[in-house]
Scaffold this motif. Structure first.
Motif, mmCIF file in Angstrom:
data_model
loop_
_atom_site.group_PDB
_atom_site.id
_atom_site.type_symbol
_atom_site.label_atom_id
_atom_site.label_comp_id
_atom_site.label_asym_id
_atom_site.label_seq_id
_atom_site.Cartn_x
_atom_site.Cartn_y
_atom_site.Cartn_z
ATOM 1 N N VAL A 132 72.340 135.072 -31.172
ATOM 2 C CA VAL A 132 73.374 134.804 -32.170
ATOM 3 C C VAL A 132 72.982 133.555 -32.957
ATOM 4 O O VAL A 132 72.630 132.531 -32.374
ATOM 5 N N GLY A 133 73.033 133.644 -34.282
ATOM 6 C CA GLY A 133 72.729 132.490 -35.119
ATOM 7 C C GLY A 133 71.259 132.216 -35.302
ATOM 8 O O GLY A 133 70.888 131.093 -35.665
ATOM 9 N N VAL A 134 70.376 133.228 -35.081
ATOM 10 C CA VAL A 134 68.942 133.023 -35.254
ATOM 11 C C VAL A 134 68.484 133.373 -36.664
ATOM 12 O O VAL A 134 67.294 133.229 -36.986
ATOM 13 N N GLY A 135 69.401 133.828 -37.513
ATOM 14 C CA GLY A 135 69.041 134.159 -38.881
ATOM 15 C C GLY A 135 68.405 135.532 -38.991
ATOM 16 O O GLY A 135 68.431 136.348 -38.071
ATOM 17 N N GLU A 136 67.801 135.783 -40.145
ATOM 18 C CA GLU A 136 67.187 137.078 -40.439
ATOM 19 C C GLU A 136 65.682 136.983 -40.236
ATOM 20 O O GLU A 136 64.946 136.463 -41.075
ATOM 21 N N ILE A 137 65.233 137.470 -39.101
ATOM 22 C CA ILE A 137 63.816 137.398 -38.743
ATOM 23 C C ILE A 137 63.063 138.524 -39.440
ATOM 24 O O ILE A 137 63.380 139.701 -39.262
ATOM 25 N N LEU B 181 64.881 127.486 -30.771
ATOM 26 C CA LEU B 181 64.394 127.788 -32.105
ATOM 27 C C LEU B 181 64.793 126.638 -33.027
ATOM 28 O O LEU B 181 65.976 126.422 -33.301
ATOM 29 N N ARG B 182 63.793 125.899 -33.477
ATOM 30 C CA ARG B 182 64.040 124.726 -34.319
ATOM 31 C C ARG B 182 63.459 124.983 -35.713
ATOM 32 O O ARG B 182 62.246 125.060 -35.891
ATOM 33 N N CYS B 183 64.363 125.143 -36.692
ATOM 34 C CA CYS B 183 63.957 125.454 -38.055
ATOM 35 C C CYS B 183 64.666 124.521 -39.032
ATOM 36 O O CYS B 183 65.757 124.003 -38.750
ATOM 37 N N ALA B 184 64.040 124.309 -40.165
ATOM 38 C CA ALA B 184 64.621 123.482 -41.223
ATOM 39 C C ALA B 184 64.423 124.190 -42.557
ATOM 40 O O ALA B 184 63.407 124.867 -42.780
ATOM 41 N N PHE B 185 65.408 124.035 -43.446
ATOM 42 C CA PHE B 185 65.337 124.624 -44.784
ATOM 43 C C PHE B 185 65.355 123.485 -45.783
ATOM 44 O O PHE B 185 66.343 122.751 -45.906
ATOM 45 N N ALA B 186 64.248 123.311 -46.497
ATOM 46 C CA ALA B 186 64.081 122.138 -47.351
ATOM 47 C C ALA B 186 64.839 122.238 -48.661
ATOM 48 O O ALA B 186 65.065 121.225 -49.327
ATOM 49 N N LEU B 187 65.241 123.446 -49.051
ATOM 50 C CA LEU B 187 65.909 123.643 -50.335
ATOM 51 C C LEU B 187 67.418 123.733 -50.155
ATOM 52 O O LEU B 187 67.909 123.940 -49.038
ATOM 53 N N PRO B 188 68.174 123.607 -51.230
ATOM 54 C CA PRO B 188 69.638 123.790 -51.135
ATOM 55 C C PRO B 188 69.972 125.201 -50.666
ATOM 56 O O PRO B 188 69.347 126.181 -51.092
ATOM 57 N N LYS B 189 70.946 125.306 -49.814
ATOM 58 C CA LYS B 189 71.330 126.609 -49.263
ATOM 59 C C LYS B 189 72.282 127.311 -50.232
ATOM 60 O O LYS B 189 73.494 127.384 -50.024
ATOM 61 N N PHE C 64 65.960 133.056 -45.440
ATOM 62 C CA PHE C 64 67.280 132.458 -45.668
ATOM 63 C C PHE C 64 68.224 133.468 -46.332
ATOM 64 O O PHE C 64 67.870 134.118 -47.313
ATOM 65 N N ARG C 65 69.394 133.608 -45.754
ATOM 66 C CA ARG C 65 70.473 134.402 -46.318
ATOM 67 C C ARG C 65 71.761 133.601 -46.191
ATOM 68 O O ARG C 65 72.047 133.055 -45.118
ATOM 69 N N VAL C 66 72.524 133.552 -47.277
ATOM 70 C CA VAL C 66 73.750 132.758 -47.258
ATOM 71 C C VAL C 66 74.712 133.262 -46.194
ATOM 72 O O VAL C 66 75.384 132.479 -45.507
ATOM 73 N N ILE C 67 74.762 134.587 -46.019
ATOM 74 C CA ILE C 67 75.708 135.154 -45.055
ATOM 75 C C ILE C 67 75.097 135.314 -43.667
ATOM 76 O O ILE C 67 75.766 135.793 -42.751
ATOM 77 N N ASN C 68 73.820 134.955 -43.525
ATOM 78 C CA ASN C 68 73.170 135.083 -42.206
ATOM 79 C C ASN C 68 72.214 133.908 -42.006
ATOM 80 O O ASN C 68 71.008 134.079 -41.902
ATOM 81 N N GLN C 69 72.770 132.719 -41.973
ATOM 82 C CA GLN C 69 71.968 131.513 -41.822
ATOM 83 C C GLN C 69 71.706 131.217 -40.345
ATOM 84 O O GLN C 69 72.416 131.706 -39.454
ATOM 85 N N ILE C 70 70.673 130.414 -40.125
ATOM 86 C CA ILE C 70 70.444 129.893 -38.778
ATOM 87 C C ILE C 70 71.564 128.903 -38.457
ATOM 88 O O ILE C 70 71.897 128.038 -39.270
ATOM 89 N N ALA C 71 72.159 129.062 -37.309
ATOM 90 C CA ALA C 71 73.303 128.236 -36.933
ATOM 91 C C ALA C 71 72.897 126.778 -36.791
ATOM 92 O O ALA C 71 71.739 126.455 -36.496
ATOM 93 N N GLU C 72 73.847 125.899 -37.026
ATOM 94 C CA GLU C 72 73.618 124.474 -36.840
ATOM 95 C C GLU C 72 73.570 124.142 -35.340
ATOM 96 O O GLU C 72 74.195 124.820 -34.522
ATOM 97 N N GLY C 73 72.862 123.077 -34.996
ATOM 98 C CA GLY C 73 72.783 122.663 -33.592
ATOM 99 C C GLY C 73 71.696 123.402 -32.843
ATOM 100 O O GLY C 73 70.712 123.895 -33.421
#
Length: 509
Positions: free
Chosen positions: A208-213, A159-167, A118-127
């Motif tokens: 695009v929007g896949v986050g930081e792998i 790519l289906r991901c979820a982040f359980a903590l506050p972003k 998780f990166r605030v400036i490089n998050q996984i896109a919504e949808g």
């Protein structure tokens, strides 16, 4: 149809036959529970991050061995900061050093587990997020030889991901929880070593929007070689028995010197389909590369279950139809049509998925919205056909039992000869229904144990392998079921056997 063997078999012989079948059923279950290993094995490989500065598509980079690639351990290294995403190849050597793959493994499934930080400036896109993978597979049989490219394809996966903590910035560096991503299904493991190269190309429209792998974990799933040996041994030993019983059954019909009745033809078709199911074609994959083996096994099972469903509806119907309608396939046109239609839909779905795997094992019908919609449509239509079939079958069974109940009240007023004939029909039908319900119940029981046991159960000094027992038990059960049908309902040549044509007409009238 001439009187069946079961009508002339004494109770003592029938009990002996039942115990004989049950003993073999127990043998099949114990074979899987205590002798066969678990059906499948899963091995996880952490992909090595290889540097490919020119990003040449189709080039092969190995994580170890001759020609080992230049590697980085982490994207936080200084050298990694100078690299572009297109310069990284995730490389996996299958299997691990010191081991080999084997044709006994039968197939190989590859599943990706992507670690996204998780990166605030490089998050996984919504949808809906699409992961584009440039995948290549190569093989060799000698460690010192060059790799031979086998398949190469550019694939897209959701790519289906979820982040359980506050972003927030406090949670940077923590990982998303991502669903496994199916990558490949190879229908034959004909070579000793495989090399998987994965590129995640990045530009203004791709990934695009896949986050930081950070890392890619590859899980390779294959059938255990020990289980394959047990499975092929069962099929090899079962096939001659079912084939001999089917030939013997047809010989009994030929000796009757008449045209076979519809029910006899249905039983013959059931026997032939079981011979096809038991055909141990997998032996070919041990000496030759046969990527179509998974598709062939699916067709074997589809033919068997189609013949089984048609047999059930015809058997029930022949005990309900009157003399003017019975013994004609046209009387069951819509029930048999449902079975054939549902089978055709599932076959088309299988060809769309596993048929394409013959040329591109990376293909997945679920990768696109259109493919997902088509696959879902196939499954829903087949499920509707199955529901309509079973509703029709249940209705027919209810009608037959209702008629039997009415005739049972009239048996005492009938002449002894006719009473005996009715009792033969009733006993034969109820016996088959009892055996069928027992098979269905055992299937459900095995399935539940298979789900809740997590694979193994302790049993004294031994470990009972429930997954293997489930598969070997179900295989043996349906083979024994068909063997019983073929044997017990073969025409009897004893004197005094009556024609079921007139008997069933009496039941209706």
């Amino acid at each position: 149809m001439s009187g069946a063997i079961i009508e002339n078999m004494s109770t003592k012989k029938l009990i002996f036959f039942g115990l004989f079948i049950l003993s073999f059923q127990l043998l099949f279950v114990l074979l899987g529970a205590f002798i066969a290993p678990s059906p499948t094995a899963a091995v996880s490989y952490l992909a090595t991050k290889c540097i490919s500065r020119h990003g040449v598509a189709g080039s092969l980079l190995a994580p170890w061995g001759p020609g080992q690639c230049q590697q980085i351990r982490s994207f936080d290294q200084p050298v990694a900061k100078m690299l572009d995403a297109n310069d990284i190849v995730f490389s996996v050597h299958i299997p691990v050093p010191g081991t080999e793959m084997s044709p006994w493994f039968q197939y190989m499934l590859l599943v990706l587990q992507v670690d996204v930080s998780f990166r605030v400036i490089n998050q996984i896109a919504e949808g809906d997020v699409v992961l584009t993978v440039d995948a290549g597979l190569a093989y060799r049989d000698v460690l010192t030889s060059d790799w031979t490219t086998k398949f190469h394809s550019m694939e897209e996966r959701p790519l289906r991901c979820a982040f359980a903590l506050p972003k927030t910035y406090e949670n940077e560096g923590r990982f998303y929880e991502c669903d496994p991503v199916p990558l490949m299904e190879l229908g034959s493991v004909a070579h000793k070593y495989y090399l998987l190269n994965l590129r995640l190309p990045a530009n203004s429209t791709t990934n695009v929007g896949v986050g930081e792998i950070k890392d890619v974990l590859v899980v390779a799933i294959h059938q255990n070689g020990g289980f394959t040996k047990v499975w092929l041994s069962m099929k090899t030993l079962s096939a001659p028995g079912i084939c001999g019983a089917t030939l013997w059954y047809w010989h009994r019909i030929v000796l009757a010197a008449r045209q076979p009745a519809l029910l006899e033809q249905a039983i013959l078709a059931l026997g032939v389909s079981t011979v096809m199911l038991d055909l141990p074609a997998e032996w070919l994959s041990l000496v030759l590369e046969r990527t179509w083996m998974l598709l062939f096994v699916d067709v074997q099972q589809g033919v068997f279950y189609g013949a089984l469903f048609c047999f059930w509806i015809i058997f029930c119907g022949e005990h309900l139809m009157d003399g003017g309608r019975r013994n004609r396939l046209a009387a069951y046109w819509w029930q048999v049509g449902l079975v054939l239609f549902g089978s055709a839909v599932l076959l088309f779905f299988d060809l769309s998925e596993r048929g394409t795997h013959l040329t591109n094992p990376f293909y997945s019908i679920w990768a696109s919205d259109m493919g997902t919609m088509a696959a879902t449509t196939f499954i829903v239509v087949a499920a509707i056909s199955a529901c309509l079939y079973f509703l029709s079958l249940c209705g027919t069974v209810i009608c037959v039992f209702r008629n039997i109940g009415k005739k049972m009240q009239q048996l005492h007023a009938m002449p002894p000869a006719r009473r005996q004939r009715y009792q033969g029909i009733i006993f034969r039908f109820k016996f088959l229904m009892l055996v069928t319900l027992a098979c269905a119940a055992l299937t459900i029981v095995f399935f539940i144990l298979n789900q809740v046991s997590e694979g193994n159960l302790p049993c004294g000094h031994y470990t009972l392998k429930v997954h293997s027992a489930f598969l070997t038990g179900i295989f043996g059960m349906w083979n024994l079921y068909v063997f019983s049908i073929v044997f017990l309902y073969a025409p009897s040549h004893k004197k005094g056997s009556e024609s079921a044509h007139s008997l069933n007409a009496d039941v209706k009238n």
